[in-house]
Design a protein around this motif. Sequence first.
Motif, PDB file in Angstrom:
ATOM      1  N   ARG A 151      12.336  -4.383   2.020  1.00  0.00           N
ATOM      2  CA  ARG A 151      11.941  -4.024   3.548  1.00  0.00           C
ATOM      3  C   ARG A 151      10.568  -4.020   3.906  1.00  0.00           C
ATOM      4  O   ARG A 151       9.749  -3.363   2.970  1.00  0.00           O
ATOM      5  N   ASP A 152      10.255  -4.606   4.923  1.00  0.00           N
ATOM      6  CA  ASP A 152       8.849  -4.414   5.358  1.00  0.00           C
ATOM      7  C   ASP A 152       8.326  -2.804   5.598  1.00  0.00           C
ATOM      8  O   ASP A 152       9.237  -2.179   6.143  1.00  0.00           O
ATOM      9  N   ALA A 153       6.933  -2.661   5.740  1.00  0.00           N
ATOM     10  CA  ALA A 153       6.589  -1.438   6.220  1.00  0.00           C
ATOM     11  C   ALA A 153       6.827  -1.028   7.775  1.00  0.00           C
ATOM     12  O   ALA A 153       6.955   0.024   8.337  1.00  0.00           O
ATOM     13  N   ARG A 194       9.856   9.386  -0.649  1.00  0.00           N
ATOM     14  CA  ARG A 194      10.564   8.304  -0.612  1.00  0.00           C
ATOM     15  C   ARG A 194      10.016   7.347   0.761  1.00  0.00           C
ATOM     16  O   ARG A 194       9.737   8.046   1.753  1.00  0.00           O
ATOM     17  N   PHE A 195      10.053   6.236   1.028  1.00  0.00           N
ATOM     18  CA  PHE A 195       9.878   5.467   2.162  1.00  0.00           C
ATOM     19  C   PHE A 195      11.541   5.082   2.618  1.00  0.00           C
ATOM     20  O   PHE A 195      12.311   4.561   2.021  1.00  0.00           O
ATOM     21  N   ARG A 220       4.834   3.991  12.377  1.00  0.00           N
ATOM     22  CA  ARG A 220       4.625   3.110  11.177  1.00  0.00           C
ATOM     23  C   ARG A 220       4.042   4.128  10.363  1.00  0.00           C
ATOM     24  O   ARG A 220       3.484   5.150  10.686  1.00  0.00           O
ATOM     25  N   VAL A 221       3.910   3.827   9.111  1.00  0.00           N
ATOM     26  CA  VAL A 221       3.244   4.795   8.029  1.00  0.00           C
ATOM     27  C   VAL A 221       1.740   4.405   8.205  1.00  0.00           C
ATOM     28  O   VAL A 221       1.316   3.278   7.771  1.00  0.00           O
ATOM     29  N   GLN A 244       0.709  -1.259  -0.136  1.00  0.00           N
ATOM     30  CA  GLN A 244      -0.030  -0.035  -0.202  1.00  0.00           C
ATOM     31  C   GLN A 244       0.721   1.301  -0.112  1.00  0.00           C
ATOM     32  O   GLN A 244       0.517   2.267  -0.765  1.00  0.00           O
ATOM     33  N   ILE A 245       1.953   1.233   0.746  1.00  0.00           N
ATOM     34  CA  ILE A 245       2.953   2.296   0.746  1.00  0.00           C
ATOM     35  C   ILE A 245       3.468   2.640  -0.614  1.00  0.00           C
ATOM     36  O   ILE A 245       3.660   3.657  -1.099  1.00  0.00           O
TER      37      ILE A 245
END
Length: 218
Positions: A216-218, A23-24, A80-81, A11-12
């Motif tokens: 990488r995971d969220a 950017r994440f 977290r996002v 989703q991000i």
Amino acid sequence: MAVHDVLSREQIDAELATLPGWRFRLGGLAAVLKCPTSAMALELLARIGELAQKANHHPDVDWRYDTLFVALSSHDAGSRVTARDAALAKSISAAGKDAGAVEEPSRLRSLEITMDTDNIEAIAPVWAAALGFVAGAPDDLRDPARRLPTLWFQQTATPNANRFHLDIYVPASEAHKVLAAVEEAGASLDRSHAPSFVIATDAQGNRLCICSEEGRDA
């Protein structure tokens, strides 16, 4: 709401497809907004403050002359996002466009200090007391004011002789350029963990990792 609006990594990535300047990284969304003048940067900073107050959701903003460095994550969701972060990022980008700001994701950098240890519990309290940090994830300590780099303990049965190294996070779109520059400057590169991170070792055996959001995971 803090639990239900946390975004998955998929989703991000979908949100970032509509936010080309963001950017994440390290569990949050980040952008760099360069304004025509320092005064205009301050005006944009004030506008971001208004947007944040209206949304009741507040980013971290660092003003440097004509440039704003913006970071978004939800503290009440464990940093977290969330959907709130994505919505505010869109509002900030729109405000930046109105202010004549240019988004420069290539300038994004973040730093994490890493320490090898075979027993996190034995040493973490010492560093927390000295730095005034609090526990974040089970294996790291964080500055409550979010100003200083996170201290991450890398659990390993065979700690490196040089226990400290730096994890330098750059956007995946820029990682190849940074790695090329690091290698040209004299480092040897271990790409066995790419694209998440590449281990660079200088001529004296000191290590650092060039990390990106990939894998990488969220």
